[in-house]
Design an enzyme around this catalytic site. Structure first.
Site, PDB file in Angstrom:
ATOM      1  N   ARG A   1     -27.771 -15.553 -12.161  1.00 28.98           N
ATOM      2  CA  ARG A   1     -28.992 -15.351 -11.412  1.00 28.98           C
ATOM      3  C   ARG A   1     -28.679 -15.492  -9.794  1.00 28.98           C
ATOM      4  O   ARG A   1     -29.046 -15.441  -8.988  1.00 28.98           O
ATOM      5  CB  ARG A   1     -30.664 -16.085 -11.629  1.00 28.98           C
ATOM      6  CG  ARG A   1     -31.572 -15.298 -10.898  1.00 28.98           C
ATOM      7  CD  ARG A   1     -32.806 -14.924 -11.271  1.00 28.98           C
ATOM      8  NE  ARG A   1     -32.955 -16.063 -12.618  1.00 28.98           N
ATOM      9  CZ  ARG A   1     -33.229 -17.543 -12.479  1.00 28.98           C
ATOM     10  NH1 ARG A   1     -33.225 -18.280 -11.624  1.00 28.98           N
ATOM     11  NH2 ARG A   1     -33.853 -17.958 -13.222  1.00 28.98           N
TER      12      ARG A   1
ATOM     13  N   TYR B   1     -38.473   5.651   4.376  1.00 32.37           N
ATOM     14  CA  TYR B   1     -38.359   6.005   3.942  1.00 32.37           C
ATOM     15  C   TYR B   1     -39.878   6.079   2.532  1.00 32.37           C
ATOM     16  O   TYR B   1     -40.329   4.538   2.375  1.00 32.37           O
ATOM     17  CB  TYR B   1     -37.560   5.134   3.288  1.00 32.37           C
ATOM     18  CG  TYR B   1     -37.229   6.021   2.037  1.00 32.37           C
ATOM     19  CD1 TYR B   1     -36.342   6.745   1.315  1.00 32.37           C
ATOM     20  CD2 TYR B   1     -37.568   3.718   0.412  1.00 32.37           C
ATOM     21  CE1 TYR B   1     -36.064   6.669  -0.810  1.00 32.37           C
ATOM     22  CE2 TYR B   1     -37.118   4.483  -1.265  1.00 32.37           C
ATOM     23  CZ  TYR B   1     -36.275   5.701  -1.511  1.00 32.37           C
ATOM     24  OH  TYR B   1     -36.519   5.583  -2.677  1.00 32.37           O
TER      25      TYR B   1
ATOM     26  N   ASP C   1     -33.208  -0.643   8.048  1.00 32.53           N
ATOM     27  CA  ASP C   1     -33.107  -0.235   7.268  1.00 32.53           C
ATOM     28  C   ASP C   1     -31.522   0.572   7.941  1.00 32.53           C
ATOM     29  O   ASP C   1     -32.208   2.223   8.559  1.00 32.53           O
ATOM     30  CB  ASP C   1     -34.366   0.893   6.492  1.00 32.53           C
ATOM     31  CG  ASP C   1     -33.335   1.833   5.375  1.00 32.53           C
ATOM     32  OD1 ASP C   1     -31.876   1.680   5.147  1.00 32.53           O
ATOM     33  OD2 ASP C   1     -34.253   1.572   4.472  1.00 32.53           O
TER      34      ASP C   1
ATOM     35  N   LYS D   1     -27.113   4.318  -1.296  1.00 32.18           N
ATOM     36  CA  LYS D   1     -26.829   6.207  -0.761  1.00 32.18           C
ATOM     37  C   LYS D   1     -25.186   5.342  -0.835  1.00 32.18           C
ATOM     38  O   LYS D   1     -23.622   5.581  -1.755  1.00 32.18           O
ATOM     39  CB  LYS D   1     -27.413   5.609  -0.405  1.00 32.18           C
ATOM     40  CG  LYS D   1     -29.218   5.544  -1.046  1.00 32.18           C
ATOM     41  CD  LYS D   1     -29.425   6.245  -1.408  1.00 32.18           C
ATOM     42  CE  LYS D   1     -30.670   5.688  -1.916  1.00 32.18           C
ATOM     43  NZ  LYS D   1     -31.824   5.823  -1.372  1.00 32.18           N
TER      44      LYS D   1
HETATM   45  C1  LIG Z   1     -33.266   5.451  -1.398  1.00 29.01           C
HETATM   46  C2  LIG Z   1     -33.594   4.632  -0.290  1.00 29.01           C
HETATM   47  C3  LIG Z   1     -34.123   2.718  -0.263  1.00 29.01           C
HETATM   48  C4  LIG Z   1     -34.875   2.345  -1.534  1.00 29.01           C
HETATM   49  O1  LIG Z   1     -33.754   1.972  -2.113  1.00 29.01           O
HETATM   50  P1  LIG Z   1     -33.260   1.665  -3.378  1.00 29.01           P
HETATM   51  O2  LIG Z   1     -32.053   1.538  -3.762  1.00 29.01           O
HETATM   52  O3  LIG Z   1     -33.595   3.469  -3.852  1.00 29.01           O
HETATM   53  O4  LIG Z   1     -34.157   1.180  -4.407  1.00 29.01           O
HETATM   54  C5  LIG Z   1     -35.003   2.387   0.860  1.00 29.01           C
HETATM   55  N1  LIG Z   1     -34.418   3.407   2.476  1.00 29.01           N
HETATM   56  C6  LIG Z   1     -34.064   3.742   1.905  1.00 29.01           C
HETATM   57  C7  LIG Z   1     -33.461   5.448   3.688  1.00 29.01           C
HETATM   58  C8  LIG Z   1     -33.127   5.314   1.400  1.00 29.01           C
HETATM   59  O5  LIG Z   1     -32.451   6.381   1.166  1.00 29.01           O
END
Ligand SMILES: *Cc1c(COP(=O)(O)O)cnc(C)c1O
Length: 381
Positions: A47, A99, A171, A196
């Site tokens: 962890r 998001y 982000d 992604k």
């Molecule tokens: C998918 C996504 C998230 C969240 O990520 P997870 O891996 O699904 O928890 C946050 N910001 C953006 C822009 C995303 O496309």
């Protein structure tokens, strides 16, 4: 090192005992100690740290030009770790096109814990500045945004947050560090849904934070260790593997994304195309300045008819594009934000920010462009 070399070698070295070029998947929860509290190689319990995760975290820090990388069990777990820096009565200024899951976390979890959120159009810098007060502790943006591809000027916002001593988190999921490196433009923290483009193959849920300052990085590592949403060794390996081809994948995503956007723009059944690489995008110039090498693979559009039924029919008719949530993998995906990814945003709020019921979002993959265009063409018919 330049970016493409970093994607492959940044922070990496062969494994010490065997010379294995890729780090093994250290599928272990714990590590033997020589004497109580005397560790063999710094590792104690997975962890806190695991060598496969460390390899990924070092790669993340390298490609985003930060001091520290941290890998999480999802993108939202990474965002959650940033929120844990805050206390009741602290205020957050966030972009008004986020998001859906980020918006849900902010308004349904952290708002109830006494944190105040302001959602604002970040292109209105005067409005943004007017919301800053002594309780403002964090600014949170996405650019390009999901799903309307709005662009925020990272450098301009970074100057304001710096002058006011406010943490600035970006982000960077849609742009990826291949196109855009927020830390170089004034951000303190970069967040990724590594699910992604970083992973890139739609086979893992993972998140990342990259922190500019080593001291803040250490504090965030403590928060991660103390609350536990770490990424397992197998998934760390998959994301690291994905990063090694990030640059060539994103190049192709950009080429295909641009062509799909241009095709849609000229189609009589299409009303508005949202893509920062189009000249008529309201913030094309800002996007051009802060994104190097292209504008990504995400394209959204609406129908001339404005009919929700048309968008549903289109999505049902696609054959090469798969109708599914998520994005950023090698395969093309299509999504209906109002009914799928953004359904958790109240309808009135969706309308207010422009997510209409006929909006379709495409994650353009790296297949042959002729096949993608032909698929869109037949589905529009
Ligand atoms: C998918 C996504 C998230 C969240 O990520 P997870 O891996 O699904 O928890 C946050 N910001 C953006 C822009 C995303 O496309």
């Amino acid at each position: 090192m330049k970016f493409n070399t970093k994607a492959i070698h940044g922070g990496q070295h062969y494994e010490a005992h065997t010379g294995a070029v890729m780090p093994p998947v250290f599928q272990t929860s714990t590590f033997a100690q020589k004497s109580p509290g005397v560790l063999i190689n710094g590792y104690e319990y997975s962890r806190g740290a695991n060598p496969t995760r460390t390899a990924l975290e070092d790669a993340l820090a390298s490609i985003e030009n930060g001091a520290r990388g941290l890998a999480f069990s999802s993108g939202l777990a990474a965002t959650d770790c940033v929120m844990k820096l805050l206390k009741p009565n602290d205020e957050v200024i966030a972009m008004d096109d986020l998001y859906g899951g980020t918006y849900r976390m902010f308004t349904r979890i952290y708002q109830d814990m006494g944190i105040k959120f302001h959602f604002v159009d970040m292109n209105d810098l005067d409005k943004f500045q007017s919301l800053i007060n002594e309780n403002t502790k964090l600014v949170w943006i996405e650019t390009p945004t999901n799903p309307l591809m709005k662009i925020a000027d990272i450098e301009a916002i970074g100057k304001i947050t710096k002058a006011n001593n406010i943490l600035f988190a970006v982000d960077n999921t849609f742009a990826t560090p291949y196109l855009q490196r927020p830390i170089d433009m004034g951000a303190d923290i970069v967040m990724h849904s590594a699910t992604k483009y970083l992973g890139g193959h739609s086979d893992v849920i993972a998140g990342a934070l990259i922190i500019k300052d080593a001291e803040l990085g250490e504090k965030m590592h403590f928060l991660q260790f103390a609350t536990g949403a770490t990424l397992g060794p197998q998934d760390s390996y998959l994301v690291l593997r994905g990063i090694k081809t990030l640059h060539i994948r994103v190049q192709r995503h950009c080429e295909n994304g641009q062509k799909v956007a241009e095709y849609l723009e000229n189609h009589p059944k299409v009303k508005t195309v949202y893509y920062p690489g189009l000249k008529n995008h309201p913030f094309h110039d800002v996007a051009k300045r802060q994104m190097q090498g292209g504008f990504g693979g995400m394209v959204s559009f609406t129908f001339e008819s404005g009919a929700k039924a048309d968008s549903i029919k289109f999505l049902e008719n696609l054959k090469v594009f798969t109708l599914a949530e998520s994005l950023g993998g090698v395969e093309s995906l299509a999504n209906h934000p109002a009914l799928m990814t953004h359904a958790s945003i109240p309808e009135a709020k969706r309308k207010e920010i422009g997510i209409s019921d006929d909006l379709v979002r495409l994650s353009v993959g790296i297949e042959d462009i002729e096949d993608l265009i032909a698929d869109i063409e037949q589905a529009l018919k």
